[in-house]
Scaffold this motif. Structure first.
Motif, PDB file in Angstrom:
ATOM      1  N   GLN A  87      34.308  30.966 -10.267  1.00 24.76           N
ATOM      2  CA  GLN A  87      35.178  29.857  -9.877  1.00 24.76           C
ATOM      3  C   GLN A  87      34.322  28.807  -9.186  1.00 24.76           C
ATOM      4  OE1 GLN A  87      38.094  30.744  -6.889  1.00 24.76           O
ATOM      5  NE2 GLN A  87      39.382  29.058  -7.509  1.00 24.76           N
ATOM      6  N   GLU A  88      34.370  27.599  -9.718  1.00 26.15           N
ATOM      7  CA  GLU A  88      33.615  26.503  -9.129  1.00 26.15           C
ATOM      8  C   GLU A  88      34.578  25.576  -8.416  1.00 26.15           C
ATOM      9  OE1 GLU A  88      30.814  24.552 -11.676  1.00 26.15           O
ATOM     10  OE2 GLU A  88      30.470  26.375 -12.817  1.00 26.15           O
ATOM     11  N   ALA A  89      34.333  25.361  -7.138  1.00 28.95           N
ATOM     12  CA  ALA A  89      35.167  24.450  -6.357  1.00 28.95           C
ATOM     13  C   ALA A  89      34.429  23.117  -6.248  1.00 28.95           C
ATOM     14  CB  ALA A  89      35.413  25.022  -4.966  1.00 28.95           C
ATOM     15  N   PRO A  90      35.130  22.015  -6.522  1.00 25.27           N
ATOM     16  CA  PRO A  90      34.466  20.716  -6.415  1.00 25.27           C
ATOM     17  C   PRO A  90      34.057  20.430  -4.975  1.00 25.27           C
ATOM     18  CG  PRO A  90      36.817  20.434  -6.705  1.00 25.27           C
ATOM     19  CD  PRO A  90      36.533  21.905  -6.851  1.00 25.27           C
ATOM     20  N   GLY A  91      32.995  19.683  -4.840  1.00 24.87           N
ATOM     21  CA  GLY A  91      32.545  19.303  -3.506  1.00 24.87           C
ATOM     22  C   GLY A  91      33.526  18.360  -2.845  1.00 24.87           C
ATOM     23  N   HIS A  92      33.386  18.187  -1.566  1.00 25.05           N
ATOM     24  CA  HIS A  92      34.272  17.300  -0.822  1.00 25.05           C
ATOM     25  C   HIS A  92      33.871  15.849  -1.078  1.00 25.05           C
ATOM     26  CE1 HIS A  92      36.102  20.609   1.290  1.00 25.05           C
ATOM     27  NE2 HIS A  92      34.900  21.105   1.521  1.00 25.05           N
ATOM     28  N   LEU A  93      34.854  15.031  -1.382  1.00 26.46           N
ATOM     29  CA  LEU A  93      34.616  13.614  -1.626  1.00 26.46           C
ATOM     30  C   LEU A  93      35.047  12.808  -0.413  1.00 26.46           C
ATOM     31  CD1 LEU A  93      36.050  13.300  -5.244  1.00 26.46           C
ATOM     32  CD2 LEU A  93      33.675  13.582  -4.580  1.00 26.46           C
ATOM     33  N   THR A  94      34.384  11.696  -0.204  1.00 23.22           N
ATOM     34  CA  THR A  94      34.797  10.794   0.858  1.00 23.22           C
ATOM     35  C   THR A  94      36.056  10.059   0.393  1.00 23.22           C
ATOM     36  OG1 THR A  94      33.508   8.941   0.021  1.00 23.22           O
ATOM     37  CG2 THR A  94      32.395  10.443   1.568  1.00 23.22           C
ATOM     38  N   ALA A  95      36.734   9.420   1.308  1.00 23.04           N
ATOM     39  CA  ALA A  95      37.954   8.683   0.961  1.00 23.04           C
ATOM     40  C   ALA A  95      37.648   7.588  -0.059  1.00 23.04           C
ATOM     41  CB  ALA A  95      38.584   8.087   2.218  1.00 23.04           C
ATOM     42  N   SER A  96      36.533   6.901   0.098  1.00 23.74           N
ATOM     43  CA  SER A  96      36.203   5.830  -0.850  1.00 23.74           C
ATOM     44  C   SER A  96      35.880   6.398  -2.234  1.00 23.74           C
ATOM     45  CB  SER A  96      35.038   4.984  -0.327  1.00 23.74           C
ATOM     46  OG  SER A  96      33.876   5.769  -0.180  1.00 23.74           O
ATOM     47  N   GLN A  97      35.261   7.585  -2.305  1.00 24.29           N
ATOM     48  CA  GLN A  97      34.985   8.204  -3.602  1.00 24.29           C
ATOM     49  C   GLN A  97      36.283   8.633  -4.290  1.00 24.29           C
ATOM     50  OE1 GLN A  97      32.337  11.222  -2.080  1.00 24.29           O
ATOM     51  NE2 GLN A  97      30.534  10.212  -2.949  1.00 24.29           N
ATOM     52  N   ARG A  98      37.231   9.171  -3.509  1.00 22.76           N
ATOM     53  CA  ARG A  98      38.522   9.554  -4.080  1.00 22.76           C
ATOM     54  C   ARG A  98      39.262   8.321  -4.608  1.00 22.76           C
ATOM     55  NH1 ARG A  98      38.782  12.730   0.583  1.00 22.76           N
ATOM     56  NH2 ARG A  98      40.314  11.313   1.475  1.00 22.76           N
ATOM     57  N   LEU A  99      39.241   7.237  -3.843  1.00 27.47           N
ATOM     58  CA  LEU A  99      39.902   6.005  -4.260  1.00 27.47           C
ATOM     59  C   LEU A  99      39.261   5.459  -5.532  1.00 27.47           C
ATOM     60  CD1 LEU A  99      41.989   3.819  -3.729  1.00 27.47           C
ATOM     61  CD2 LEU A  99      40.319   2.685  -2.267  1.00 27.47           C
ATOM     62  N   ARG A 100      37.943   5.496  -5.600  1.00 27.62           N
ATOM     63  CA  ARG A 100      37.241   5.005  -6.785  1.00 27.62           C
ATOM     64  C   ARG A 100      37.611   5.840  -8.012  1.00 27.62           C
ATOM     65  NH1 ARG A 100      33.430   1.614  -6.454  1.00 27.62           N
ATOM     66  NH2 ARG A 100      32.739   2.256  -4.396  1.00 27.62           N
ATOM     67  N   GLN A 101      37.722   7.165  -7.861  1.00 28.87           N
ATOM     68  CA  GLN A 101      38.130   8.021  -8.977  1.00 28.87           C
ATOM     69  C   GLN A 101      39.524   7.660  -9.459  1.00 28.87           C
ATOM     70  OE1 GLN A 101      37.834  12.116  -7.728  1.00 28.87           O
ATOM     71  NE2 GLN A 101      35.841  12.360  -8.699  1.00 28.87           N
ATOM     72  N   THR A 142      41.087   4.766  -9.230  1.00 32.76           N
ATOM     73  CA  THR A 142      41.190   3.429  -9.799  1.00 32.76           C
ATOM     74  C   THR A 142      40.328   3.227 -11.043  1.00 32.76           C
ATOM     75  OG1 THR A 142      39.504   2.603  -8.273  1.00 32.76           O
ATOM     76  CG2 THR A 142      41.810   2.384  -7.604  1.00 32.76           C
ATOM     77  N   GLU A 143      39.387   4.129 -11.327  1.00 32.02           N
ATOM     78  CA  GLU A 143      38.518   3.967 -12.499  1.00 32.02           C
ATOM     79  C   GLU A 143      39.311   3.956 -13.799  1.00 32.02           C
ATOM     80  OE1 GLU A 143      35.658   7.102 -12.180  1.00 32.02           O
ATOM     81  OE2 GLU A 143      34.219   5.841 -11.132  1.00 32.02           O
ATOM     82  N   GLY A 144      40.391   4.705 -13.865  1.00 33.82           N
ATOM     83  CA  GLY A 144      41.152   4.802 -15.095  1.00 33.82           C
ATOM     84  C   GLY A 144      42.156   3.682 -15.309  1.00 33.82           C
ATOM     85  N   LEU A 145      42.278   2.773 -14.364  1.00 36.42           N
ATOM     86  CA  LEU A 145      43.244   1.691 -14.515  1.00 36.42           C
ATOM     87  C   LEU A 145      42.765   0.713 -15.580  1.00 36.42           C
ATOM     88  CD1 LEU A 145      44.076   1.044 -10.762  1.00 36.42           C
ATOM     89  CD2 LEU A 145      45.355   2.412 -12.399  1.00 36.42           C
ATOM     90  N   SER A 146      43.683   0.275 -16.423  1.00 36.14           N
ATOM     91  CA  SER A 146      43.277  -0.549 -17.556  1.00 36.14           C
ATOM     92  C   SER A 146      43.471  -2.051 -17.324  1.00 36.14           C
ATOM     93  CB  SER A 146      44.064  -0.124 -18.797  1.00 36.14           C
ATOM     94  OG  SER A 146      45.443  -0.311 -18.570  1.00 36.14           O
ATOM     95  N   PHE A 147      44.219  -2.443 -16.285  1.00 38.90           N
ATOM     96  CA  PHE A 147      44.444  -3.875 -16.111  1.00 38.90           C
ATOM     97  C   PHE A 147      43.309  -4.515 -15.310  1.00 38.90           C
ATOM     98  CE2 PHE A 147      46.879  -1.648 -12.838  1.00 38.90           C
ATOM     99  CZ  PHE A 147      46.381  -2.200 -11.684  1.00 38.90           C
TER     100      PHE A 147
END
Length: 75
Positions: free
Chosen positions: A32-46, A48-53
């Motif tokens: 079982q691989e657990a993802p590393g901890h992301l900072t708040a800005s990294q989570r926000l970037r993830q 918003t990356e998929g937004l198409s507008f």
């Protein structure tokens, strides 16, 4: 940093659905691989990356977009 948990278990200890096709006389390794901890800005970037507008350049563009969406137009 990612955390990896490894366990060796008996096939008999697995749920029935996971035992299919496995030799009950042999053990299996569960990884079982657990993802590393992301900072708040990294989570926000993830998120918003998929937004198409496109980003808006002015207040007028924002008002026009909101009115278009309100009136049933595309986002």
């Amino acid at each position: 940093m990612n955390q990896v948990v490894r366990r060796i278990v008996s096939v008999a200890d697995l749920p029935e659905k996971l035992r299919e096709g496995l030799d009950p006389a042999r053990p299996v390794e569960i990884v079982q691989e657990a993802p590393g901890h992301l900072t708040a800005s990294q989570r926000l970037r993830q998120m918003t990356e998929g937004l198409s507008f496109q980003r808006l350049g002015s207040d007028e563009e924002a008002v026009e977009r909101v009115r278009r969406i309100r009136d049933g137009g595309p986002i």
